[in-house]
Design an enzyme around this catalytic site. Structure first.
Site, PDB file in Angstrom:
ATOM      1  N   THR A  26      18.943 -41.743  27.431  1.00 20.26           N
ATOM      2  CA  THR A  26      20.024 -42.422  28.157  1.00 20.26           C
ATOM      3  C   THR A  26      19.611 -42.623  29.614  1.00 20.26           C
ATOM      4  O   THR A  26      19.221 -41.668  30.280  1.00 20.26           O
ATOM      5  CB  THR A  26      21.316 -41.583  28.077  1.00 20.26           C
ATOM      6  OG1 THR A  26      21.762 -41.579  26.727  1.00 20.26           O
ATOM      7  CG2 THR A  26      22.414 -42.148  28.952  1.00 20.26           C
ATOM      8  N   HIS A 175      22.294 -42.520  15.065  1.00 23.39           N
ATOM      9  CA  HIS A 175      22.440 -41.306  15.882  1.00 23.39           C
ATOM     10  C   HIS A 175      23.469 -40.390  15.225  1.00 23.39           C
ATOM     11  O   HIS A 175      24.670 -40.645  15.289  1.00 23.39           O
ATOM     12  CB  HIS A 175      22.897 -41.703  17.284  1.00 23.39           C
ATOM     13  CG  HIS A 175      22.810 -40.624  18.321  1.00 23.39           C
ATOM     14  ND1 HIS A 175      22.688 -39.280  18.017  1.00 23.39           N
ATOM     15  CD2 HIS A 175      22.837 -40.691  19.692  1.00 23.39           C
ATOM     16  CE1 HIS A 175      22.638 -38.578  19.154  1.00 23.39           C
ATOM     17  NE2 HIS A 175      22.723 -39.418  20.173  1.00 23.39           N
ATOM     18  N   ASN A 178      23.630 -34.386  18.437  1.00 23.76           N
ATOM     19  CA  ASN A 178      24.068 -34.111  19.811  1.00 23.76           C
ATOM     20  C   ASN A 178      25.566 -34.176  20.069  1.00 23.76           C
ATOM     21  O   ASN A 178      26.003 -34.439  21.190  1.00 23.76           O
ATOM     22  CB  ASN A 178      23.333 -35.036  20.791  1.00 23.76           C
ATOM     23  CG  ASN A 178      21.849 -34.725  20.830  1.00 23.76           C
ATOM     24  OD1 ASN A 178      21.428 -33.667  20.365  1.00 23.76           O
ATOM     25  ND2 ASN A 178      21.048 -35.638  21.366  1.00 23.76           N
ATOM     26  N   TYR A 180      27.925 -36.251  18.981  1.00 19.82           N
ATOM     27  CA  TYR A 180      28.629 -37.536  18.996  1.00 19.82           C
ATOM     28  C   TYR A 180      29.315 -37.755  17.631  1.00 19.82           C
ATOM     29  O   TYR A 180      29.358 -36.842  16.810  1.00 19.82           O
ATOM     30  CB  TYR A 180      27.666 -38.644  19.428  1.00 19.82           C
ATOM     31  CG  TYR A 180      27.172 -38.373  20.842  1.00 19.82           C
ATOM     32  CD1 TYR A 180      28.057 -38.441  21.928  1.00 19.82           C
ATOM     33  CD2 TYR A 180      25.871 -37.949  21.082  1.00 19.82           C
ATOM     34  CE1 TYR A 180      27.634 -38.132  23.218  1.00 19.82           C
ATOM     35  CE2 TYR A 180      25.438 -37.638  22.382  1.00 19.82           C
ATOM     36  CZ  TYR A 180      26.335 -37.732  23.441  1.00 19.82           C
ATOM     37  OH  TYR A 180      25.931 -37.415  24.721  1.00 19.82           O
ATOM     38  N   ASN A 235      27.471 -30.701  24.153  1.00 21.66           N
ATOM     39  CA  ASN A 235      28.770 -31.319  23.869  1.00 21.66           C
ATOM     40  C   ASN A 235      29.706 -30.392  23.090  1.00 21.66           C
ATOM     41  O   ASN A 235      30.524 -30.842  22.282  1.00 21.66           O
ATOM     42  CB  ASN A 235      28.618 -32.666  23.141  1.00 21.66           C
ATOM     43  CG  ASN A 235      28.152 -33.769  24.084  1.00 21.66           C
ATOM     44  OD1 ASN A 235      28.507 -33.763  25.271  1.00 21.66           O
ATOM     45  ND2 ASN A 235      27.364 -34.712  23.578  1.00 21.66           N
TER      46      ASN A 235
HETATM   47  C1  PHB Z   1      23.424 -38.211  27.533  1.00 21.00           C
HETATM   48  O1  PHB Z   1      23.725 -39.309  27.967  1.00 21.00           O
HETATM   49  O2  PHB Z   1      23.461 -37.183  28.205  1.00 21.00           O
HETATM   50  C2  PHB Z   1      23.003 -38.106  26.134  1.00 21.00           C
HETATM   51  C3  PHB Z   1      23.108 -39.214  25.323  1.00 21.00           C
HETATM   52  C4  PHB Z   1      22.732 -39.134  24.009  1.00 21.00           C
HETATM   53  C5  PHB Z   1      22.232 -37.950  23.521  1.00 21.00           C
HETATM   54  C6  PHB Z   1      22.113 -36.843  24.321  1.00 21.00           C
HETATM   55  C7  PHB Z   1      22.507 -36.927  25.644  1.00 21.00           C
HETATM   56  O3  PHB Z   1      21.891 -37.857  22.245  1.00 21.00           O
END
Ligand code: PHB
Length: 357
Positions: A26, A175, A178, A180, A235
């Site tokens: 990112t 994805h 993490n 999401y 997260n």
């Molecule tokens: C972030 O923007 O911090 C981020 C985005 C996607 C990820 C991990 C971290 O999989």
């Protein structure tokens, strides 16, 4: 000759000239409307000597956004912007897939249309704060999705995958890592559902399998990869039995003949010894991409042992556009400046020097 990071390999239909993959990162530098702009073209083009580039995580719809200045992959202007990226990478002999992203609860009403609440499998507020245009703000309690809303989100993944193919990408990465949206369904710290999307491993993996099947149907399995992060607590994520859950998920994904499975092998801040990634990997019949804390020696060792087919490198590719050449010649690496990771200008983005400079 033994295989190493510099050996060619095919991931599904994608042929890689080496086994060094640029991990999704990112960078928050898209233009208005989530449209990739010239500095984004330069950044990816500079890194085209990687065997494969995985783009930064890219929202599939307006409701999929959770941070400022992300590029999207759902409007015609975004497709046109990404086409310039894929053309530049291909002209340099590189390969590039786009990471398809829905953030779920990791968002904030100020980042969503009409101040909407973020959506999630369950109304469980994550600990921590959202990055908004107004700065850091506490997360809110998300709205639990009704099962009858899920087909529309699957359709957003399909539309994004079609948009990615129109933009010239060599494939897509779903994805599922993490913390999401898809990961929020997988792990029981965030999924408290009592319908057939919650409870058993099969139920918690159902949304991932539905998304995967739909994306495979439009893109072809040989152009689709998936990223998972079984033990990453980022997260505010946790699960009561990650080994059994992700052994199940990995085995279930065999039905698709995917291009690859991409795994963050631990906690983003370091290796995790509580999880047996070798055992999980052995359940997967296809190509395996390992990520997290690998350097040249560990990458070569993982390839030589057969644990991994390819290695994804993140921070080293931020600071070293020519990381492949540096590893090949044992040259010193540039240091990454973490103060310019997220947002800003060309500084800390396209100005890291090449060896030849
Ligand atoms: C972030 O923007 O911090 C981020 C985005 C996607 C990820 C991990 C971290 O999989």
């Amino acid at each position: 000759m033994a295989l190493d990071l510099f050996s060619a390999v095919n991931l599904g239909s994608i042929s890689l000239k080496n086994r060094m993959v640029m991990a999704p990162l990112t960078r928050n530098r898209a233009a208005e409307g989530g449209v990739p702009q010239p500095m984004n073209v330069t950044y990816y083009e500079q890194r085209a000597s990687a065997g494969l580039i995985i783009t930064e995580a890219t929202p599939i719809s307006v409701m999929a956004h959770g941070y400022p200045a992300l590029p999207g992959i759902y409007t015609d202007a975004q497709v046109a912007g990404w086409k310039k990226v894929t053309d530049a990478v291909h002209a340099k002999g590189g390969k590039i897939v786009i990471q398809l992203w829905h953030v779920g609860r990791i968002s904030h009403p100020t980042l969503l249309p009409n101040g909407a609440l973020p959506v999630a499998p369950s109304a469980v507020k994550p600990a921590g704060q959202a990055f908004t245009y107004q700065g850091l703000v506490d997360y809110v309690e998300p709205r639990a999705l009704d099962a009858n809303e899920l087909p529309a989100i699957v359709a957003d993944y399909v539309h994004a995958a079609q948009s990615a193919l129109a933009a010239g990408f060599d494939g897509v990465e779903i994805h599922a890592a993490n913390g999401y949206l898809i990961d929020q369904f997988l792990r029981d710290g965030s999924n408290k559902r009592t319908d057939n999307y919650g409870g058993s491993f099969e139920n918690r993996a159902r949304f991932l399998m539905e998304v995967t099947k739909a994306v495979v149907d439009v893109a072809g399995a040989d152009k689709v990869g998936i990223r998972i992060s079984p033990v990453n607590p980022f997260n505010d994520m946790h699960d009561s039995n990650p080994q059994a859950l992700f052994n199940y998920v990995t085995s279930a994904l065999n039905q698709f003949n995917l291009a690859y499975l991409h795994t963050i092998e631990g906690d983003m801040s370091g290796q995790d010894n509580s999880f047996d990634f070798v055992a999980m990997r052995q359940l997967f019949k296809g190509s395996y991409m390992a990520n997290l804390g690998y350097d040249k020696a560990r990458g070569n060792a993982a390839i030589a042992s057969g644990h991994a087919d390819v290695i994804a490198y993140g921070v080293p590719f931020i600071a070293n556009p020519d990381l492949v050449e540096r590893y090949r010649t044992n040259a010193p690496l540039n240091e990454a400046d973490s103060s310019t990771f997220y947002g800003g200008t060309e500084k800390g983005y396209t100005d890291y020097p090449f060896l030849s400079a």
